[in-house]
Design a protein around this motif. Structure first.
Motif, PDB file in Angstrom:
ATOM      1  N   ILE A 106     -14.365  11.344  10.258  1.00 35.70           N
ATOM      2  CA  ILE A 106     -12.696  11.790  10.390  1.00 35.70           C
ATOM      3  C   ILE A 106     -12.722  13.078  11.602  1.00 35.70           C
ATOM      4  O   ILE A 106     -13.567  13.994  11.552  1.00 35.70           O
ATOM      5  CB  ILE A 106     -12.487  12.465   9.007  1.00 35.70           C
ATOM      6  CG1 ILE A 106     -12.590  11.447   7.886  1.00 35.70           C
ATOM      7  CG2 ILE A 106     -10.921  12.966   8.966  1.00 35.70           C
ATOM      8  CD1 ILE A 106     -11.525  10.447   7.874  1.00 35.70           C
ATOM      9  N   ASN A 108      -1.705   6.529   1.982  1.00 33.84           N
ATOM     10  CA  ASN A 108      -3.259   6.135   1.883  1.00 33.84           C
ATOM     11  C   ASN A 108      -3.502   5.908   3.210  1.00 33.84           C
ATOM     12  O   ASN A 108      -3.015   4.951   3.856  1.00 33.84           O
ATOM     13  CB  ASN A 108      -3.117   5.035   0.924  1.00 33.84           C
ATOM     14  CG  ASN A 108      -4.652   4.897   0.829  1.00 33.84           C
ATOM     15  OD1 ASN A 108      -5.648   5.375   1.284  1.00 33.84           O
ATOM     16  ND2 ASN A 108      -4.732   3.785  -0.375  1.00 33.84           N
ATOM     17  N   ARG A 144     -15.829   9.574   0.743  1.00 33.42           N
ATOM     18  CA  ARG A 144     -15.678   8.097   0.066  1.00 33.42           C
ATOM     19  C   ARG A 144     -17.102   7.543   0.133  1.00 33.42           C
ATOM     20  O   ARG A 144     -17.630   7.517   1.458  1.00 33.42           O
ATOM     21  CB  ARG A 144     -14.596   7.100   0.583  1.00 33.42           C
ATOM     22  CG  ARG A 144     -14.811   6.035  -0.084  1.00 33.42           C
ATOM     23  CD  ARG A 144     -13.749   4.972   0.378  1.00 33.42           C
ATOM     24  NE  ARG A 144     -14.215   4.109   1.612  1.00 33.42           N
ATOM     25  CZ  ARG A 144     -13.507   3.307   2.423  1.00 33.42           C
ATOM     26  NH1 ARG A 144     -12.276   2.892   1.770  1.00 33.42           N
ATOM     27  NH2 ARG A 144     -13.876   2.867   3.532  1.00 33.42           N
ATOM     28  N   GLY A 182      -7.198   8.014  -0.353  1.00 33.55           N
ATOM     29  CA  GLY A 182      -7.420   6.728  -0.878  1.00 33.55           C
ATOM     30  C   GLY A 182      -8.051   6.848  -2.111  1.00 33.55           C
ATOM     31  O   GLY A 182      -7.842   5.857  -3.045  1.00 33.55           O
ATOM     32  N   ARG A 208       0.716  -1.137   0.123  1.00 34.54           N
ATOM     33  CA  ARG A 208       0.125   0.286   0.018  1.00 34.54           C
ATOM     34  C   ARG A 208       0.810   1.282   0.164  1.00 34.54           C
ATOM     35  O   ARG A 208       1.701   1.190   0.709  1.00 34.54           O
ATOM     36  CB  ARG A 208      -0.898  -0.097   1.209  1.00 34.54           C
ATOM     37  CG  ARG A 208      -1.829   1.048   1.196  1.00 34.54           C
ATOM     38  CD  ARG A 208      -2.598   0.711   2.720  1.00 34.54           C
ATOM     39  NE  ARG A 208      -3.761   1.882   2.797  1.00 34.54           N
ATOM     40  CZ  ARG A 208      -4.985   1.629   2.650  1.00 34.54           C
ATOM     41  NH1 ARG A 208      -5.633   0.737   1.949  1.00 34.54           N
ATOM     42  NH2 ARG A 208      -5.805   2.714   3.139  1.00 34.54           N
ATOM     43  N   ARG A 210      -7.862  15.451   0.325  1.00 32.43           N
ATOM     44  CA  ARG A 210      -8.622  15.303   1.309  1.00 32.43           C
ATOM     45  C   ARG A 210      -9.047  13.988   1.391  1.00 32.43           C
ATOM     46  O   ARG A 210      -9.282  13.222   2.642  1.00 32.43           O
ATOM     47  CB  ARG A 210      -9.906  16.287   1.630  1.00 32.43           C
ATOM     48  CG  ARG A 210      -9.382  17.520   2.055  1.00 32.43           C
ATOM     49  CD  ARG A 210     -10.472  18.085   2.868  1.00 32.43           C
ATOM     50  NE  ARG A 210     -11.593  18.477   2.099  1.00 32.43           N
ATOM     51  CZ  ARG A 210     -12.729  18.854   2.515  1.00 32.43           C
ATOM     52  NH1 ARG A 210     -13.329  18.890   3.923  1.00 32.43           N
ATOM     53  NH2 ARG A 210     -13.990  18.995   1.692  1.00 32.43           N
ATOM     54  N   PRO A 238      -7.081  -1.335   7.153  1.00 36.70           N
ATOM     55  CA  PRO A 238      -7.701  -1.446   5.702  1.00 36.70           C
ATOM     56  C   PRO A 238      -8.282  -2.621   5.300  1.00 36.70           C
ATOM     57  O   PRO A 238      -8.314  -3.705   6.037  1.00 36.70           O
ATOM     58  CB  PRO A 238      -6.472  -0.791   4.935  1.00 36.70           C
ATOM     59  CG  PRO A 238      -5.269  -1.772   5.651  1.00 36.70           C
ATOM     60  CD  PRO A 238      -5.607  -1.877   7.008  1.00 36.70           C
ATOM     61  N   SER A 239      -8.791  -2.588   3.998  1.00 34.36           N
ATOM     62  CA  SER A 239      -9.704  -3.859   3.572  1.00 34.36           C
ATOM     63  C   SER A 239      -8.165  -4.720   3.245  1.00 34.36           C
ATOM     64  O   SER A 239      -7.195  -4.564   3.149  1.00 34.36           O
ATOM     65  CB  SER A 239      -9.927  -3.629   2.205  1.00 34.36           C
ATOM     66  OG  SER A 239      -9.248  -2.730   1.423  1.00 34.36           O
ATOM     67  N   THR A 260      -5.368  14.333  10.695  1.00 36.09           N
ATOM     68  CA  THR A 260      -6.604  13.760  11.073  1.00 36.09           C
ATOM     69  C   THR A 260      -6.749  12.186  11.202  1.00 36.09           C
ATOM     70  O   THR A 260      -5.907  11.712  10.668  1.00 36.09           O
ATOM     71  CB  THR A 260      -7.676  14.186   9.944  1.00 36.09           C
ATOM     72  OG1 THR A 260      -7.293  13.714   8.603  1.00 36.09           O
ATOM     73  CG2 THR A 260      -8.159  15.666  10.061  1.00 36.09           C
TER      74      THR A 260
HETATM   75  P1  AMP Z   1      -9.343   0.931   3.198  1.00 37.64           P
HETATM   76  O1  AMP Z   1      -9.858   0.667   4.557  1.00 37.64           O
HETATM   77  O2  AMP Z   1      -8.633  -0.031   2.327  1.00 37.64           O
HETATM   78  O3  AMP Z   1     -10.709   1.080   2.446  1.00 37.64           O
HETATM   79  O4  AMP Z   1      -9.002   2.299   3.183  1.00 37.64           O
HETATM   80  C1  AMP Z   1      -9.299   3.400   4.044  1.00 37.64           C
HETATM   81  C2  AMP Z   1      -9.666   4.608   3.348  1.00 37.64           C
HETATM   82  O5  AMP Z   1     -10.277   5.551   4.276  1.00 37.64           O
HETATM   83  C3  AMP Z   1      -8.202   5.392   2.855  1.00 37.64           C
HETATM   84  O6  AMP Z   1      -8.104   5.005   1.485  1.00 37.64           O
HETATM   85  C4  AMP Z   1      -9.039   6.776   2.573  1.00 37.64           C
HETATM   86  O7  AMP Z   1      -9.798   7.181   1.590  1.00 37.64           O
HETATM   87  C5  AMP Z   1      -9.819   6.981   3.747  1.00 37.64           C
HETATM   88  N1  AMP Z   1      -9.330   7.609   5.125  1.00 37.64           N
HETATM   89  C6  AMP Z   1      -8.855   6.857   6.228  1.00 37.64           C
HETATM   90  N2  AMP Z   1      -8.271   7.944   6.833  1.00 37.64           N
HETATM   91  C7  AMP Z   1      -8.648   9.113   6.500  1.00 37.64           C
HETATM   92  C8  AMP Z   1      -8.310  10.382   6.675  1.00 37.64           C
HETATM   93  N3  AMP Z   1      -7.779  10.831   7.856  1.00 37.64           N
HETATM   94  N4  AMP Z   1      -8.871  11.330   6.088  1.00 37.64           N
HETATM   95  C9  AMP Z   1      -9.183  11.095   4.931  1.00 37.64           C
HETATM   96  N5  AMP Z   1      -9.658   9.932   4.382  1.00 37.64           N
HETATM   97  C10 AMP Z   1      -9.111   8.891   5.171  1.00 37.64           C
END
Ligand code: AMP
Ligand code: MG
Length: 296
Positions: free
Chosen positions: A116, A78, A211, A248, A74, A245, A158-159, A133
């Protein structure tokens, strides 16, 4: 044994992945304890949530968090979502809990909504990918909740797929991508939502969806009155240009290993071509499904 190209150079990771299976309605205590112990010692455990399978590590241990990035390949910009068992567990992780968060947590937690918050110093920079954040949620899955309670630590997850690949909704999917690269997997059957959590930024004036996911725009609008969509969701090139912002969202998602056809033509020509593709594939012994718009 795998070679993973990463920001640390090509790293070799070889771990026998422990397979822990359990009935989600009756989580197996011994398996939960084993998984919790691995997490507390800084290891990686994949586990089911209601959205997709997550790849968990101790969110407060930077070395453990780093392993997630290596196993998944990764990009380090991200950020990861932190999972907790109770609303009160967020206190040490955040600098401020906006009023709107309290309402949203009551209505949507446990559930597929990541909020967030401004992060506290306790949360390692690797979790937030250098942002100030942190995204947090309580998962609505008996196994995920039981694991969080057994481990007694916030879990960054994450996933549980290789970066860029589709998010896993079963333990088999996870093992295809990560077998031998993680310490353990809890197989708790198929996930129910099958889609990631909605990420909602509540640090600004107007709550903003970063998202789209399991909780819909309409559901949020009904509660909040006014919700915005991050402009980068509509114009992805903005994510590359500005300091994103929704970091991901700038990366490829859901890239299955499959052949892609683009059929161009009048409605009639497209229908004819589709039919011939279906016939061809059926003749080759494949099962074919078609997903289409109503107009087609
Ligand atoms: P995943 O769990 O693989 O879907 O990845 C987590 C996703 O959450 C990231 O790719 C970001 O899009 C989003 N994310 C996590 N933390 C933050 C943050 N502090 N600010 C903005 N987006 C976040
Ligand atoms: Mg993902």
């Amino acid at each position: 044994c795998y070679t993973i190209p990463s920001r640390w150079g090509d790293k070799m990771i070889k771990t026998p992945t422990r397979y822990l299976s359990m009935d989600p309605k009756l989580p197996n205590l011994s398996h939960l304890q084993q998984a919790a112990e691995i997490l507390r010692k800084g290891g990686l455990v994949a586990f089911p949530t209601e959205t997709v399978y997550g790849l968990g590590a101790d969110a407060l241990n930077p070395e453990a968090v780093e392993k997630i990035f290596i196993a998944k390949g990764r990009p380090n910009d991200n950020p990861l979502i932190v999972h907790v068992a109770n609303p009160k567990d967020i206190k040490p992780l955040v600098r401020k809990i906006p009023d709107v968060a309290t309402t949203l947590m009551e209505l949507f937690w446990p559930g597929p909504l990541t909020l967030i918050f401004p992060k506290s110093d306790l949360v390692p920079n690797s979790v937030s990918a250098g942002l100030d954040t942190v995204g947090i949620r309580i998962p609505a899955h008996p196994v995920a909740l039981a694991l969080l309670k057994a481990a007694r630590i916030p879990i960054a997850a994450p996933s549980a797929n290789l970066s860029g690949r589709p998010s896993p909704t079963s333990a088999t999917h996870v093992l295809k991508d990560l077998n031998g690269k993680i310490d353990a997997i809890i197989d708790g059957g198929k996930t129910s939502v099958g889609l990631e959590s909605t990420v909602l930024d509540i640090t600004g004036q107007v709550p903003t969806i970063l998202r789209p996911g399991g909780v819909t725009y309409e559901q949020l609008e009904e509660v909040l009155g006014h919700v915005e969509m991050d402009p980068a969701l509509i114009q992805p090139e903005l994510n590359a240009a500005l300091k994103p912002r929704a970091p991901g969202m700038k990366y490829t998602h859901y890239a299955p290993r499959a052949e892609i056809w683009i059929v161009v033509g009048t409605e009639e020509q497209v229908a004819k071509k589709l039919k011939s593709l279906v016939d061809e594939n059926r003749a080759a012994g494949k099962r074919v499904g078609i997903m289409s718009t109503e107009e087609m």
